[in-house]
Design an enzyme around this catalytic site. Structure first.
Site, PDB file in Angstrom:
ATOM      1  N   ILE A  52      35.056  37.223  37.614  1.00 47.02           N
ATOM      2  CA  ILE A  52      34.709  35.825  37.896  1.00 47.02           C
ATOM      3  C   ILE A  52      33.456  35.735  38.768  1.00 47.02           C
ATOM      4  O   ILE A  52      32.565  34.914  38.523  1.00 47.02           O
ATOM      5  CB  ILE A  52      35.903  35.127  38.594  1.00 47.02           C
ATOM      6  N   SER A 177      43.747  30.181  43.520  1.00 44.89           N
ATOM      7  CA  SER A 177      44.394  30.562  42.261  1.00 44.89           C
ATOM      8  C   SER A 177      45.488  29.550  41.961  1.00 44.89           C
ATOM      9  O   SER A 177      46.043  28.928  42.877  1.00 44.89           O
ATOM     10  CB  SER A 177      45.015  31.955  42.403  1.00 44.89           C
ATOM     11  N   TYR A 190      50.412  37.574  47.955  1.00 45.91           N
ATOM     12  CA  TYR A 190      49.181  37.073  47.320  1.00 45.91           C
ATOM     13  C   TYR A 190      49.269  35.562  47.101  1.00 45.91           C
ATOM     14  O   TYR A 190      48.338  34.818  47.433  1.00 45.91           O
ATOM     15  CB  TYR A 190      48.978  37.807  45.993  1.00 45.91           C
ATOM     16  N   LYS A 194      46.748  32.602  48.677  1.00 43.45           N
ATOM     17  CA  LYS A 194      45.968  31.655  47.869  1.00 43.45           C
ATOM     18  C   LYS A 194      46.326  30.206  48.225  1.00 43.45           C
ATOM     19  O   LYS A 194      45.488  29.310  48.120  1.00 43.45           O
ATOM     20  CB  LYS A 194      46.188  31.936  46.376  1.00 43.45           C
ATOM     21  N   THR A 225      40.219  39.255  33.261  1.00 36.21           N
ATOM     22  CA  THR A 225      39.395  40.201  34.025  1.00 36.21           C
ATOM     23  C   THR A 225      40.252  41.440  34.290  1.00 36.21           C
ATOM     24  O   THR A 225      41.463  41.435  34.053  1.00 36.21           O
ATOM     25  CB  THR A 225      38.979  39.625  35.385  1.00 36.21           C
TER      26      THR A 225
HETATM   27  N1  LIG Z   1      41.604  36.951  37.093  1.00 35.30           N
HETATM   28  C1  LIG Z   1      42.434  35.967  37.310  1.00 35.30           C
HETATM   29  O1  LIG Z   1      43.277  35.621  36.473  1.00 35.30           O
HETATM   30  C2  LIG Z   1      42.358  35.183  38.604  1.00 35.30           C
HETATM   31  C3  LIG Z   1      43.079  33.984  38.679  1.00 35.30           C
HETATM   32  C4  LIG Z   1      43.023  33.235  39.842  1.00 35.30           C
HETATM   33  C5  LIG Z   1      42.263  33.675  40.898  1.00 35.30           C
HETATM   34  N2  LIG Z   1      41.595  34.856  40.809  1.00 35.30           N
HETATM   35  C6  LIG Z   1      40.807  35.263  41.980  1.00 35.30           C
HETATM   36  O2  LIG Z   1      39.463  35.439  41.590  1.00 35.30           O
HETATM   37  C7  LIG Z   1      38.859  36.425  42.414  1.00 35.30           C
HETATM   38  C8  LIG Z   1      38.141  37.438  41.524  1.00 35.30           C
HETATM   39  O3  LIG Z   1      39.056  37.992  40.632  1.00 35.30           O
HETATM   40  P1  LIG Z   1      38.579  38.703  39.279  1.00 35.30           P
HETATM   41  O4  LIG Z   1      39.673  38.470  38.314  1.00 35.30           O
HETATM   42  O5  LIG Z   1      37.205  38.318  38.928  1.00 35.30           O
HETATM   43  O6  LIG Z   1      38.631  40.235  39.736  1.00 35.30           O
HETATM   44  P2  LIG Z   1      37.825  41.525  39.190  1.00 35.30           P
HETATM   45  O7  LIG Z   1      37.321  41.337  37.823  1.00 35.30           O
HETATM   46  O8  LIG Z   1      38.729  42.678  39.482  1.00 35.30           O
HETATM   47  O9  LIG Z   1      36.562  41.592  40.184  1.00 35.30           O
HETATM   48  C9  LIG Z   1      36.767  41.713  41.564  1.00 35.30           C
HETATM   49  C10 LIG Z   1      35.424  41.824  42.256  1.00 35.30           C
HETATM   50  O10 LIG Z   1      35.621  41.790  43.665  1.00 35.30           O
HETATM   51  C11 LIG Z   1      35.131  42.996  44.262  1.00 35.30           C
HETATM   52  N3  LIG Z   1      36.010  43.278  45.396  1.00 35.30           N
HETATM   53  C12 LIG Z   1      37.305  43.646  45.400  1.00 35.30           C
HETATM   54  N4  LIG Z   1      37.760  43.773  46.663  1.00 35.30           N
HETATM   55  C13 LIG Z   1      36.729  43.443  47.480  1.00 35.30           C
HETATM   56  C14 LIG Z   1      36.568  43.380  48.891  1.00 35.30           C
HETATM   57  N5  LIG Z   1      37.560  43.693  49.737  1.00 35.30           N
HETATM   58  N6  LIG Z   1      35.373  42.997  49.376  1.00 35.30           N
HETATM   59  C15 LIG Z   1      34.354  42.677  48.562  1.00 35.30           C
HETATM   60  N7  LIG Z   1      34.436  42.735  47.211  1.00 35.30           N
HETATM   61  C16 LIG Z   1      35.616  43.122  46.685  1.00 35.30           C
HETATM   62  C17 LIG Z   1      35.102  44.022  43.123  1.00 35.30           C
HETATM   63  O11 LIG Z   1      34.102  45.042  43.235  1.00 35.30           O
HETATM   64  P3  LIG Z   1      34.324  46.395  44.085  1.00 35.30           P
HETATM   65  O12 LIG Z   1      35.453  47.133  43.459  1.00 35.30           O
HETATM   66  O13 LIG Z   1      33.004  47.116  43.977  1.00 35.30           O
HETATM   67  O14 LIG Z   1      34.610  45.952  45.479  1.00 35.30           O
HETATM   68  C18 LIG Z   1      34.696  43.099  41.946  1.00 35.30           C
HETATM   69  O15 LIG Z   1      33.312  42.856  41.961  1.00 35.30           O
HETATM   70  C19 LIG Z   1      39.966  36.977  43.310  1.00 35.30           C
HETATM   71  O16 LIG Z   1      39.923  36.337  44.557  1.00 35.30           O
HETATM   72  C20 LIG Z   1      41.234  36.578  42.592  1.00 35.30           C
HETATM   73  O17 LIG Z   1      42.314  36.406  43.476  1.00 35.30           O
HETATM   74  C21 LIG Z   1      41.605  35.611  39.687  1.00 35.30           C
END
Ligand SMILES: NC(=O)c1ccc[n+]([C@@H]2O[C@H](COP(=O)([O-])OP(=O)(O)OC[C@H]3O[C@@H](n4cnc5c(N)ncnc54)[C@H](OP(=O)(O)O)[C@@H]3O)[C@@H](O)[C@H]2O)c1
Length: 283
Positions: A52, A177, A190, A194, A225
């Protein structure tokens, strides 16, 4: 008269066709009709080397902003920066584990050094180290989730605030979320983090309004993702997920609303939690 009737019939048919377009055929949020709505602005985005955050980084840069991407791993930062610069976008990056004060300082310094200020902060980084009982979670797990998901956006913003104030206006977007509203069993810590972000958004919006800084919250549903590994984990965690959410989204479908919230089109919007989930059961 005949042609007026024909025109009326055509418009009616067109309206009907539009209303029958299935949700699955919804418009791509990649569009940049409001070209350069963010021209010359500077955006700092945490957790933005994939998923995202990366989609948001690309969208804000396509809309004219200079963007600083960041995450924990140097190779992820390098790859994201190379990909976006390869598209001709104005992007730089640095390592920033949002839970580490020195990393947050480096992120602020990078933005100032490359682009001379900061207008937007988008806090995407989030973690979920536990699948299990809420009350069985260790103090270490609680600390990690709350540090990264809840405390770090506030701490980073406090470090950026003087620089955003200098610009006279600004926009902050937190990423919560749908689990904030509809908790997924076994993700209690978690889910709680959120929900806390929804409250943080409201408090910061009030606190920063006099400074011209708006704070809103993106509330994604289930986005395809690495983080969610949707197909593998969700049916186990939430057998009825299809009844509740219905649709999976793409990271790009979260990006347009963030660009809008940063833009001056959203100048009268602050303290809002905006759901991007295909469907939302909340009122
Ligand atoms: N995917 C879903 O369905 C969903 C739904 C609702 C909310 N969200 C929220 O959206 C956000 C992003 O999720 P995503 O699905 O895009 O995840 P993702 O594809 O796994 O990407 C996560 C990103 O965050 C970085 N990251 C992880 N831990 C970190 C930390 N402690 N400090 C800085 N960077 C960090 C990772 O890179 P590195 O490994 O290099 O750090 C990566 O760039 C999260 O907050 C998640 O809770 C996701």
């Amino acid at each position: 008269m005949g042609s007026a009737m024909l025109r009326a019939a055509w418009w009616t048919l067109r309206g009907l066709q539009r209303s029958l377009v299935p949700l699955s055929a919804r418009m791509s949020s990649n569009r940049t009709d409001r070209s350069y709505a963010l021209a010359d602005k500077v955006a700092v985005i945490t957790g933005s080397t994939k998923g995202i955050g990366f989609a948001i980084a690309r969208r804000l840069a396509r809309d004219g902003a200079h963007v600083v991407v960041s995450s924990r791993k140097q190779h992820n930062v390098d790859r994201a920066v190379a990909a976006l610069q390869g598209e001709g976008l104005s992007v730089t990056g640095t390592v920033c584990h949002v839970g580490k004060a020195e990393d947050r300082e480096r992120l602020v310094a990078t933005a100032l050094e490359h682009y001379g200020g900061v207008d937007f902060l988008v806090c995407v980084a989030g973690v979920n180290p536990l699948v299990g009982s809420t009350l069985g979670a260790s103090e270490q797990v609680w600390d990690k989730v709350l540090d990264v998901n809840v405390k770090s956006p506030a701490l980073l913003l406090s470090q950026l605030l003087p620089h955003m104030e200098n610009r006279g206006a600004g926009s902050v977007v937190l990423v919560s979320s749908m689990v904030a509203y509809v908790p997924i069993p076994k993700l209690g810590v978690y889910n709680t983090s959120k929900t806390a972000l929804l409250g943080l958004c409201k408090s910061l919006a009030i606190e920063l309004a006099p400074k011209g800084i708006r704070v809103n919250c993106l509330v994604p549903g289930i986005i395809k993702t690495d983080f969610m590994q949707v197909e593998k984990t969700l049916p186990y965690l939430l057998p009825d997920f299809n009844d509740i959410y219905g649709l999976f989204g793409e990271p790009e479908e979260c990006a347009g609303i963030v660009s809008f919230l940063c833009s001056s089109d959203a100048s009268y919007i602050t303290g809002e939690n905006i759901v991007v989930a295909g469907y939302s059961p909340k009122l």
